[in-house]
Enzyme design. Structure first.
Site, mmCIF file in Angstrom:
data_model
loop_
_atom_site.group_PDB
_atom_site.id
_atom_site.type_symbol
_atom_site.label_atom_id
_atom_site.label_comp_id
_atom_site.label_asym_id
_atom_site.label_seq_id
_atom_site.Cartn_x
_atom_site.Cartn_y
_atom_site.Cartn_z
ATOM 1 N N ARG A 130 -14.211 -27.286 -22.447
ATOM 2 C CA ARG A 130 -15.462 -27.543 -23.182
ATOM 3 C C ARG A 130 -16.191 -26.277 -23.606
ATOM 4 O O ARG A 130 -17.379 -26.323 -23.937
ATOM 5 C CB ARG A 130 -16.371 -28.520 -22.433
ATOM 6 C CG ARG A 130 -16.913 -28.113 -21.137
ATOM 7 C CD ARG A 130 -17.897 -29.152 -20.625
ATOM 8 N NE ARG A 130 -17.248 -30.175 -19.841
ATOM 9 C CZ ARG A 130 -17.876 -31.241 -19.333
ATOM 10 N NH1 ARG A 130 -19.149 -31.427 -19.549
ATOM 11 N NH2 ARG A 130 -17.234 -32.116 -18.614
ATOM 12 N N ARG A 172 -28.255 -30.799 -20.609
ATOM 13 C CA ARG A 172 -26.817 -31.062 -20.825
ATOM 14 C C ARG A 172 -26.515 -31.249 -22.317
ATOM 15 O O ARG A 172 -25.487 -30.794 -22.812
ATOM 16 C CB ARG A 172 -26.392 -32.310 -20.036
ATOM 17 C CG ARG A 172 -26.325 -32.048 -18.531
ATOM 18 C CD ARG A 172 -26.339 -33.319 -17.731
ATOM 19 N NE ARG A 172 -25.129 -34.101 -17.874
ATOM 20 C CZ ARG A 172 -25.058 -35.401 -17.618
ATOM 21 N NH1 ARG A 172 -26.124 -36.067 -17.214
ATOM 22 N NH2 ARG A 172 -23.919 -36.044 -17.755
ATOM 23 N N ARG A 223 -26.206 -40.683 -10.727
ATOM 24 C CA ARG A 223 -25.856 -39.258 -10.630
ATOM 25 C C ARG A 223 -27.104 -38.383 -10.702
ATOM 26 O O ARG A 223 -28.029 -38.664 -11.459
ATOM 27 C CB ARG A 223 -24.878 -38.891 -11.768
ATOM 28 C CG ARG A 223 -23.442 -39.127 -11.354
ATOM 29 C CD ARG A 223 -22.464 -38.948 -12.459
ATOM 30 N NE ARG A 223 -22.638 -37.762 -13.289
ATOM 31 C CZ ARG A 223 -21.817 -37.423 -14.276
ATOM 32 N NH1 ARG A 223 -20.763 -38.192 -14.540
ATOM 33 N NH2 ARG A 223 -22.029 -36.350 -14.996
ATOM 34 N N LYS A 257 -16.301 -41.051 -22.179
ATOM 35 C CA LYS A 257 -14.992 -40.446 -21.878
ATOM 36 C C LYS A 257 -14.429 -40.969 -20.560
ATOM 37 O O LYS A 257 -13.258 -41.341 -20.482
ATOM 38 C CB LYS A 257 -15.114 -38.914 -21.783
ATOM 39 C CG LYS A 257 -15.737 -38.256 -22.991
ATOM 40 C CD LYS A 257 -15.891 -36.758 -22.805
ATOM 41 C CE LYS A 257 -16.798 -36.316 -21.681
ATOM 42 N NZ LYS A 257 -18.232 -36.607 -21.876
ATOM 43 N N ARG A 303 -26.789 -45.444 -16.203
ATOM 44 C CA ARG A 303 -25.476 -45.372 -15.532
ATOM 45 C C ARG A 303 -25.605 -45.509 -14.012
ATOM 46 O O ARG A 303 -26.488 -44.918 -13.394
ATOM 47 C CB ARG A 303 -24.797 -44.035 -15.845
ATOM 48 C CG ARG A 303 -23.530 -43.825 -15.008
ATOM 49 C CD ARG A 303 -22.637 -42.752 -15.536
ATOM 50 N NE ARG A 303 -23.285 -41.466 -15.692
ATOM 51 C CZ ARG A 303 -22.740 -40.439 -16.322
ATOM 52 N NH1 ARG A 303 -21.530 -40.563 -16.849
ATOM 53 N NH2 ARG A 303 -23.402 -39.305 -16.446
HETATM 54 P P1 AP5 Z 1 -19.283 -42.504 -19.092
HETATM 55 O O1 AP5 Z 1 -17.953 -43.086 -19.387
HETATM 56 O O2 AP5 Z 1 -19.606 -42.179 -17.665
HETATM 57 O O3 AP5 Z 1 -19.540 -41.251 -20.043
HETATM 58 P P2 AP5 Z 1 -18.910 -39.782 -20.022
HETATM 59 O O4 AP5 Z 1 -18.637 -39.404 -21.426
HETATM 60 O O5 AP5 Z 1 -17.776 -39.714 -19.054
HETATM 61 O O6 AP5 Z 1 -20.162 -38.970 -19.523
HETATM 62 P P3 AP5 Z 1 -20.374 -37.853 -18.413
HETATM 63 O O7 AP5 Z 1 -21.861 -37.759 -18.209
HETATM 64 O O8 AP5 Z 1 -19.536 -38.093 -17.191
HETATM 65 O O9 AP5 Z 1 -19.868 -36.597 -19.131
HETATM 66 P P4 AP5 Z 1 -20.261 -35.167 -18.808
HETATM 67 O O10 AP5 Z 1 -19.319 -34.449 -19.668
HETATM 68 O O11 AP5 Z 1 -21.659 -34.769 -18.985
HETATM 69 O O12 AP5 Z 1 -20.097 -35.071 -17.224
HETATM 70 P P5 AP5 Z 1 -18.926 -34.554 -16.310
HETATM 71 O O13 AP5 Z 1 -18.871 -35.432 -15.149
HETATM 72 O O14 AP5 Z 1 -17.707 -34.331 -17.117
HETATM 73 O O15 AP5 Z 1 -20.384 -43.516 -19.666
HETATM 74 C C1 AP5 Z 1 -21.771 -43.257 -19.515
HETATM 75 C C2 AP5 Z 1 -22.520 -44.592 -19.367
HETATM 76 O O16 AP5 Z 1 -22.385 -45.341 -20.585
HETATM 77 C C3 AP5 Z 1 -21.990 -45.506 -18.258
HETATM 78 O O17 AP5 Z 1 -23.072 -46.183 -17.700
HETATM 79 C C4 AP5 Z 1 -21.053 -46.498 -19.000
HETATM 80 O O18 AP5 Z 1 -20.985 -47.760 -18.355
HETATM 81 C C5 AP5 Z 1 -21.743 -46.604 -20.353
HETATM 82 N N1 AP5 Z 1 -20.818 -46.801 -21.462
HETATM 83 C C6 AP5 Z 1 -19.626 -46.175 -21.660
HETATM 84 N N2 AP5 Z 1 -19.084 -46.559 -22.827
HETATM 85 C C7 AP5 Z 1 -19.963 -47.433 -23.383
HETATM 86 C C8 AP5 Z 1 -19.976 -48.168 -24.609
HETATM 87 N N3 AP5 Z 1 -18.954 -48.059 -25.492
HETATM 88 N N4 AP5 Z 1 -21.022 -48.973 -24.870
HETATM 89 C C9 AP5 Z 1 -22.049 -49.068 -23.979
HETATM 90 N N5 AP5 Z 1 -22.098 -48.402 -22.801
HETATM 91 C C10 AP5 Z 1 -21.065 -47.580 -22.519
HETATM 92 O O19 AP5 Z 1 -19.457 -33.120 -15.908
HETATM 93 C C11 AP5 Z 1 -20.569 -32.983 -15.031
HETATM 94 C C12 AP5 Z 1 -20.871 -31.514 -14.855
HETATM 95 O O20 AP5 Z 1 -19.731 -30.844 -14.269
HETATM 96 C C13 AP5 Z 1 -21.161 -30.718 -16.138
HETATM 97 O O21 AP5 Z 1 -22.522 -30.858 -16.544
HETATM 98 C C14 AP5 Z 1 -20.834 -29.313 -15.668
HETATM 99 O O22 AP5 Z 1 -21.842 -28.799 -14.864
HETATM 100 C C15 AP5 Z 1 -19.600 -29.525 -14.802
HETATM 101 N N6 AP5 Z 1 -18.352 -29.457 -15.601
HETATM 102 C C16 AP5 Z 1 -17.428 -30.451 -15.780
HETATM 103 N N7 AP5 Z 1 -16.417 -30.037 -16.557
HETATM 104 C C17 AP5 Z 1 -16.701 -28.738 -16.890
HETATM 105 C C18 AP5 Z 1 -16.059 -27.762 -17.694
HETATM 106 N N8 AP5 Z 1 -14.908 -28.012 -18.338
HETATM 107 N N9 AP5 Z 1 -16.667 -26.552 -17.820
HETATM 108 C C19 AP5 Z 1 -17.808 -26.274 -17.176
HETATM 109 N N10 AP5 Z 1 -18.484 -27.142 -16.401
HETATM 110 C C20 AP5 Z 1 -17.938 -28.375 -16.259
#
Ligand code: AP5
Length: 207
Positions: free
Chosen positions: A85, A163, A152, A13, A124
């Site tokens: 989410r 997660r 991270r 994402k 990552r």
């Molecule tokens: P990346 O693009 O970073 O993936 P992502 O889907 O953004 O993954 P996240 O881990 O950031 O999502 P998340 O939802 O767990 O974390 P968030 O920061 O939102 O890609 C991942 C890796 O794959 C990278 O190395 C990239 O290079 C590689 N890659 C990407 N696409 C690829 C492809 N097509 N092929 C190969 N490799 C690829 O949230 C973190 C925390 O914040 C949560 O756990 C929670 O505690 C809190 N939080 C955030 N939002 C909320 C909410 N709405 N409600 C409650 N808590 C929340």
């Protein structure tokens, strides 16, 4: 106009949001990035206690945060990455959009198999200066020796498992909620970064 990007941790994402925001001049609001950036504020400290365990930050905190950000944004084209989410967040978000007269254009579901997710999260690396997201194998940075690169704290095997369970329990029902509303676009996120990008451009910005 808002696009919501939903999917499991590591489904891509953030990577795709950054590419599309740059190309199509969209505002990218990532709730994960916003929480991490606020690590020294009161809100950031509370959020950190949940993030480090791989758990979701409570709904009321997230709803207030997104309401504030959406209200502050002047541009009307937004990618909302990682919110809503939970179903509680989705219902509250629906009311917010109605109040502000904002159109929820599409909810994009990044569909991917579990094995790929774990490999992606374990490889990552992020540049703390630019926010650029890399992967040790799939998308390596220009130099692996840069002091600005970090992994991270929630990308550890045990936390990844938490997660992924939280995602299945809380976010899958949110995806079903949008599927029932017939606003969901499912994208095959198992493909390469470039292929996923092309699919998104074709579907969201047809020429
Ligand atoms: P990346 O693009 O970073 O993936 P992502 O889907 O953004 O993954 P996240 O881990 O950031 O999502 P998340 O939802 O767990 O974390 P968030 O920061 O939102 O890609 C991942 C890796 O794959 C990278 O190395 C990239 O290079 C590689 N890659 C990407 N696409 C690829 C492809 N097509 N092929 C190969 N490799 C690829 O949230 C973190 C925390 O914040 C949560 O756990 C929670 O505690 C809190 N939080 C955030 N939002 C909320 C909410 N709405 N409600 C409650 N808590 C929340």
């Amino acid at each position: 106009m808002v696009f919501v990007f939903l999917g499991a941790p590591g489904s891509g994402k953030g990577t795709q949001s950054k590419l599309l925001a740059k190309k199509f001049h969209l505002i990218h609001l990532s709730t994960g990035d916003i929480l991490r950036e606020q690590k020294n504020s009161e809100l950031g400290k509370v959020a950190h206690q949940y993030i480090v365990k791989g758990e979701l930050v409570p709904d009321d905190i997230m709803i207030d945060l997104v309401t504030e950000k959406i209200t502050a944004v002047k541009k009307d084209k937004i990618i909302l990455d990682g919110f809503p989410r939970t179903k509680v967040q989705a219902e509250s978000f629906h009311t917010l959009l109605q109040q502000k007269n904002i159109d929820l254009k599409k909810v994009i579901y990044f569909s991917i198999n579990k094995e790929s997710l774990v490999k992606r999260l374990l490889g990552r690396i992020v540049d703390q200066n630019t926010g650029e997201i890399y992967h040790k194998e799939h998308n390596p940075p220009p130099s692996l020796n840069s002091k600005d690169l970090f992994c991270r704290s929630d990308d550890e095997p045990q936390k990844i498992n938490v997660r992924l369970s939280v995602y299945e329990k809380e976010t899958m029902p949110t995806i079903d909620y949008y599927r029932e509303k017939k606003i969901l676009l499912e994208i095959d996120a198992n493909k390469s970064i470039d292929e996923v990008y092309q699919d998104l451009v074709k579907n969201l910005f047809p020429s």
